[in-house]
Design a protein around this motif. Structure first.
Motif, mmCIF file in Angstrom:
data_model
loop_
_atom_site.group_PDB
_atom_site.id
_atom_site.type_symbol
_atom_site.label_atom_id
_atom_site.label_comp_id
_atom_site.label_asym_id
_atom_site.label_seq_id
_atom_site.Cartn_x
_atom_site.Cartn_y
_atom_site.Cartn_z
ATOM 1 N N VAL A 2 -3.454 7.706 0.323
ATOM 2 C CA VAL A 2 -4.482 7.375 1.310
ATOM 3 C C VAL A 2 -5.779 7.038 0.573
ATOM 4 O O VAL A 2 -6.170 7.739 -0.359
ATOM 5 C CB VAL A 2 -4.711 8.564 2.267
ATOM 6 C CG1 VAL A 2 -5.863 8.270 3.219
ATOM 7 C CG2 VAL A 2 -3.441 8.881 3.042
ATOM 8 N N THR A 20 -8.755 8.850 6.629
ATOM 9 C CA THR A 20 -7.638 8.975 7.563
ATOM 10 C C THR A 20 -7.994 8.489 8.960
ATOM 11 O O THR A 20 -7.117 8.338 9.805
ATOM 12 C CB THR A 20 -7.166 10.436 7.633
ATOM 13 O OG1 THR A 20 -8.281 11.260 7.983
ATOM 14 C CG2 THR A 20 -6.606 10.886 6.297
ATOM 15 N N GLU A 53 -4.104 -0.284 5.052
ATOM 16 C CA GLU A 53 -4.461 0.054 3.681
ATOM 17 C C GLU A 53 -5.794 -0.553 3.239
ATOM 18 O O GLU A 53 -6.159 -0.452 2.069
ATOM 19 C CB GLU A 53 -3.352 -0.408 2.724
ATOM 20 C CG GLU A 53 -2.030 0.306 2.947
ATOM 21 C CD GLU A 53 -0.960 -0.135 1.969
ATOM 22 O OE1 GLU A 53 -1.237 -1.060 1.172
ATOM 23 O OE2 GLU A 53 0.130 0.435 1.988
#
Length: 240
Positions: A2, A20, A53
């Motif tokens: 992440v 997130t 992403e």
């Protein structure tokens, strides 16, 4: 991995914040996701929008500005290793997807409020943002088995402006609409449906409206017959 922001304080202390959430706010006010208690940082200084992403940094009209690698920015598509400076505070952006840029056509802005709905080239900041969103969407579509929206055609029926009454068919996976320097939004086709995304709000950072209410910074899923307002022009969204 992440993507994350690595914050470094004046004393050298480091803190890692995973990205997130779709929108991560940064500023001196305690209500921000990343609270920086430093007078050189504005109350609502900047935000990071993360789509799959890819992440985009946007200055929110801060007093001292937002810098990336020493350059003052308003909106910036983040790359792995970028050094972000807010006042006296430094933040490093880290992502496992760094260095994976693809070539896309130059962004075209559809201006539904003008006669003939002319298209014009977007500016470099908008181009970069939309390219990154396009790459994220392509990745998402390739990894999804949900084809429920594959055969649907999205349309906009213009309700105001010089082209009121005309229908605009959204043929691409991502269509940008609006007026550079005033307000630009994008309608994206995702496996889950069609979404309206705020791309650029001009000097006042205004966001698109759906049913008369601003959509905020997050992607807003559209429903048939939603009324959208971008750059002062109202239009109805529907599929067929």
């Amino acid at each position: 991995m992440v993507a994350k922001l690595v914050l470094t304080s004046n004393s050298g202390e480091k803190e890692e914040v995973p990205l997130t959430k779709e929108t991560t706010t940064i500023g001196r006010k305690p209500s921000n996701d990343i609270h920086i208690d430093n007078l050189s940082v504005s109350g609502n200084h900047a935000q990071v929008i993360t789509i799959l992403e890819d992440s985009f940094l946007e200055d929110l009209g801060s007093t001292n500005g937002t810098y990336v690698n020493g350059k003052l920015i308003k909106k910036h598509a983040l790359e792995h290793g970028d050094k972000i400076t807010l006042g006296k505070y430094q933040i490093t952006y880290e992502s496992s997807s760094g260095g994976n840029d693809q070539d896309f056509e130059q962004t075209m802005i559809i201006r539904p409020g003008e006669a003939g709905m002319p298209e014009q080239a977007g500016n470099k900041e908008i181009d970069k943002s939309v390219q990154k969103i396009s790459a994220a969407m392509a990745s998402e579509a390739a990894s999804s088995s949900d084809q429920s929206h594959e055969n649907k055609t999205a349309c906009l029926q213009l309700l105001s402006g010089a082209n009121a009454g005309k229908e605009l068919t959204l043929k691409k996976a991502l269509t940008t609409i609006g007026q550079p320097g005033v307000q630009v939004a994008a309608i994206t086709r995702r496996p889950q449906g069609f979404f309206l995304i705020h791309v650029d709000g001009g000097p006042h950072n205004t966001v698109p409206k759906v049913a008369g209410s601003p959509i905020g910074s997050n992607a807003h899923q559209l429903k048939d017959h939603d009324i959208i307002e971008v750059a002062g022009v109202k239009m109805e969204f529907y599929t067929k």
